[in-house]
Write a protein that holds these residues in place. Structure first.
Motif, PDB file in Angstrom:
ATOM      1  N   VAL A 181    -105.643  29.475 -98.725  1.00 38.31           N
ATOM      2  CA  VAL A 181    -104.365  29.208 -98.029  1.00 38.31           C
ATOM      3  C   VAL A 181    -103.902  27.814 -98.760  1.00 38.31           C
ATOM      4  O   VAL A 181    -103.231  28.277 -98.728  1.00 38.31           O
ATOM      5  CB  VAL A 181    -104.607  28.683 -96.358  1.00 38.31           C
ATOM      6  CG1 VAL A 181    -103.393  28.062 -95.643  1.00 38.31           C
ATOM      7  CG2 VAL A 181    -105.025  30.472 -95.926  1.00 38.31           C
ATOM      8  N   ALA A 182    -105.171  27.091 -98.762  1.00 38.48           N
ATOM      9  CA  ALA A 182    -104.481  25.169 -99.503  1.00 38.48           C
ATOM     10  C   ALA A 182    -104.116  26.175-100.911  1.00 38.48           C
ATOM     11  O   ALA A 182    -102.989  25.378-101.129  1.00 38.48           O
ATOM     12  CB  ALA A 182    -105.524  24.902 -99.481  1.00 38.48           C
ATOM     13  N   LEU A 183    -104.464  26.826-101.412  1.00 38.97           N
ATOM     14  CA  LEU A 183    -104.300  26.774-103.298  1.00 38.97           C
ATOM     15  C   LEU A 183    -103.339  28.190-103.085  1.00 38.97           C
ATOM     16  O   LEU A 183    -101.835  27.782-104.531  1.00 38.97           O
ATOM     17  CB  LEU A 183    -105.484  28.035-103.825  1.00 38.97           C
ATOM     18  CG  LEU A 183    -106.605  26.608-104.521  1.00 38.97           C
ATOM     19  CD1 LEU A 183    -107.645  27.529-104.859  1.00 38.97           C
ATOM     20  CD2 LEU A 183    -106.322  25.765-105.490  1.00 38.97           C
ATOM     21  N   TYR A 184    -102.853  28.936-102.491  1.00 37.43           N
ATOM     22  CA  TYR A 184    -101.563  29.386-102.441  1.00 37.43           C
ATOM     23  C   TYR A 184    -100.248  28.753-102.109  1.00 37.43           C
ATOM     24  O   TYR A 184     -99.682  28.783-102.400  1.00 37.43           O
ATOM     25  CB  TYR A 184    -101.737  30.835-101.084  1.00 37.43           C
ATOM     26  CG  TYR A 184    -100.591  30.978-100.625  1.00 37.43           C
ATOM     27  CD1 TYR A 184    -100.366  32.748-101.022  1.00 37.43           C
ATOM     28  CD2 TYR A 184     -99.172  31.068-100.153  1.00 37.43           C
ATOM     29  CE1 TYR A 184     -99.017  32.881-101.664  1.00 37.43           C
ATOM     30  CE2 TYR A 184     -98.310  31.911 -99.772  1.00 37.43           C
ATOM     31  CZ  TYR A 184     -97.816  32.483-100.393  1.00 37.43           C
ATOM     32  OH  TYR A 184     -97.106  33.754-100.678  1.00 37.43           O
ATOM     33  N   SER A 185    -100.761  27.813-100.989  1.00 37.25           N
ATOM     34  CA  SER A 185     -99.477  26.924-100.523  1.00 37.25           C
ATOM     35  C   SER A 185     -99.474  25.798-101.686  1.00 37.25           C
ATOM     36  O   SER A 185     -97.947  25.305-101.948  1.00 37.25           O
ATOM     37  CB  SER A 185     -99.925  26.176 -99.441  1.00 37.25           C
ATOM     38  OG  SER A 185     -99.207  24.719 -98.935  1.00 37.25           O
ATOM     39  N   PHE A 186    -100.386  25.710-102.468  1.00 41.98           N
ATOM     40  CA  PHE A 186    -100.444  24.111-103.598  1.00 41.98           C
ATOM     41  C   PHE A 186     -99.305  25.084-104.921  1.00 41.98           C
ATOM     42  O   PHE A 186     -99.221  25.162-105.812  1.00 41.98           O
ATOM     43  CB  PHE A 186    -101.530  23.905-104.108  1.00 41.98           C
ATOM     44  CG  PHE A 186    -101.326  23.153-105.356  1.00 41.98           C
ATOM     45  CD1 PHE A 186    -100.789  21.652-105.219  1.00 41.98           C
ATOM     46  CD2 PHE A 186    -101.913  23.194-106.667  1.00 41.98           C
ATOM     47  CE1 PHE A 186    -100.981  20.898-106.083  1.00 41.98           C
ATOM     48  CE2 PHE A 186    -101.755  22.106-107.597  1.00 41.98           C
ATOM     49  CZ  PHE A 186    -101.087  21.242-107.032  1.00 41.98           C
ATOM     50  N   GLU A 187    -100.052  26.762-104.959  1.00 43.20           N
ATOM     51  CA  GLU A 187     -99.272  27.515-106.226  1.00 43.20           C
ATOM     52  C   GLU A 187     -97.547  27.870-105.617  1.00 43.20           C
ATOM     53  O   GLU A 187     -96.512  27.441-106.766  1.00 43.20           O
ATOM     54  CB  GLU A 187     -99.413  28.323-105.936  1.00 43.20           C
ATOM     55  CG  GLU A 187    -101.088  28.755-106.659  1.00 43.20           C
ATOM     56  CD  GLU A 187    -101.172  28.059-108.195  1.00 43.20           C
ATOM     57  OE1 GLU A 187    -100.065  28.201-108.590  1.00 43.20           O
ATOM     58  OE2 GLU A 187    -101.907  27.312-108.721  1.00 43.20           O
ATOM     59  N   THR A 188     -97.003  27.739-104.434  1.00 40.02           N
ATOM     60  CA  THR A 188     -95.964  28.522-104.205  1.00 40.02           C
ATOM     61  C   THR A 188     -94.803  26.851-104.110  1.00 40.02           C
ATOM     62  O   THR A 188     -93.809  27.270-104.168  1.00 40.02           O
ATOM     63  CB  THR A 188     -95.810  29.282-103.109  1.00 40.02           C
ATOM     64  OG1 THR A 188     -96.253  28.895-101.744  1.00 40.02           O
ATOM     65  CG2 THR A 188     -96.740  30.846-103.229  1.00 40.02           C
ATOM     66  N   ASN A 189     -95.270  26.515-103.153  1.00 40.56           N
ATOM     67  CA  ASN A 189     -94.628  25.315-103.490  1.00 40.56           C
ATOM     68  C   ASN A 189     -94.566  24.026-103.835  1.00 40.56           C
ATOM     69  O   ASN A 189     -93.541  23.168-103.727  1.00 40.56           O
ATOM     70  CB  ASN A 189     -94.770  24.613-101.389  1.00 40.56           C
ATOM     71  CG  ASN A 189     -95.188  26.170-100.568  1.00 40.56           C
ATOM     72  OD1 ASN A 189     -93.737  26.458-100.824  1.00 40.56           O
ATOM     73  ND2 ASN A 189     -95.697  25.410 -99.224  1.00 40.56           N
TER      74      ASN A 189
END
Length: 186
Positions: free
Chosen positions: A164-172
């Motif tokens: 979840v943290a990497l997804y958030s870092f990738e999208t935001n």
């Protein structure tokens, strides 16, 4: 001053003081002098310089449990493809796939979000498989079932949190490869 601190000098001074003390403290009996050859050295204790602790076991042994009797056969688990050669092949495929994915964004010069997301997903899967292997090796389910179960649930929670943290870092934010490129050029 430095020559005083050499371990060989410390050993020599210690053994010399022991010899002086041993000559006054006890005299060997004539029988032991007669039985000991003339060339045999006087037994003394070995002294290691700068060691203040005794040798101890690192960790205590895990609890032992014996199931069955001597005449019962060993229970062989049912073979599953998830824990056989397919699992090993999947691990090697993920590990081999990480090599070009870490080099390609910087060698080609393009920072593609799809490639970045694939790199992050493979990193999460690779780290999960590695930590799972460590848990299986060091906390066997048969010997410490509660610790094994707690460790596996902690690993699953950590893997989901990292994903979840990497997804958030990738999208935001800028993404992993862009962050590495900026850090490299800083």
């Amino acid at each position: 001053m430095a020559s005083i601190m050499r371990p060989s000098l410390l050993r020599q001074s210690q053994t010399a003081s022991q010899r002086v003390y041993s000559t006054f403290a006890r005299q060997p009996s004539p029988l032991t002098q007669h039985l000991r050859p003339a060339f045999a050295p006087v037994p003394s204790t070995r002294i290691a310089a700068f060691h203040a602790t005794q040798r101890q076991a690192i960790l205590p042994a895990l609890p032992q449990k014996i199931t069955g009797t001597l005449n019962e056969p060993t229970v062989v688990p049912d073979p599953t493809p998830a824990h056989g050669s397919y699992h090993w092949s999947f691990e090697r495929l993920v590990s081999a796939g990480l090599i070009p994915l870490t080099v390609a964004p910087f060698a080609a010069g393009s920072l593609n979000p799809v490639m970045d997301a694939t790199l992050c997903a493979l990193l999460v899967v690779h780290s999960h498989i590695g930590f799972e292997a460590c848990i299986i090796d060091y906390f066997p389910k048969r010997r410490v079932p509660n610790l094994y179960k707690a460790s596996m649930w902690a690993l699953r929670l950590g893997t989901i949190t990292l994903g979840v943290a990497l997804y958030s870092f990738e999208t935001n934010d800028i993404g992993v490869t862009e962050l590495i490129a900026k850090l490299w050029n800083a």
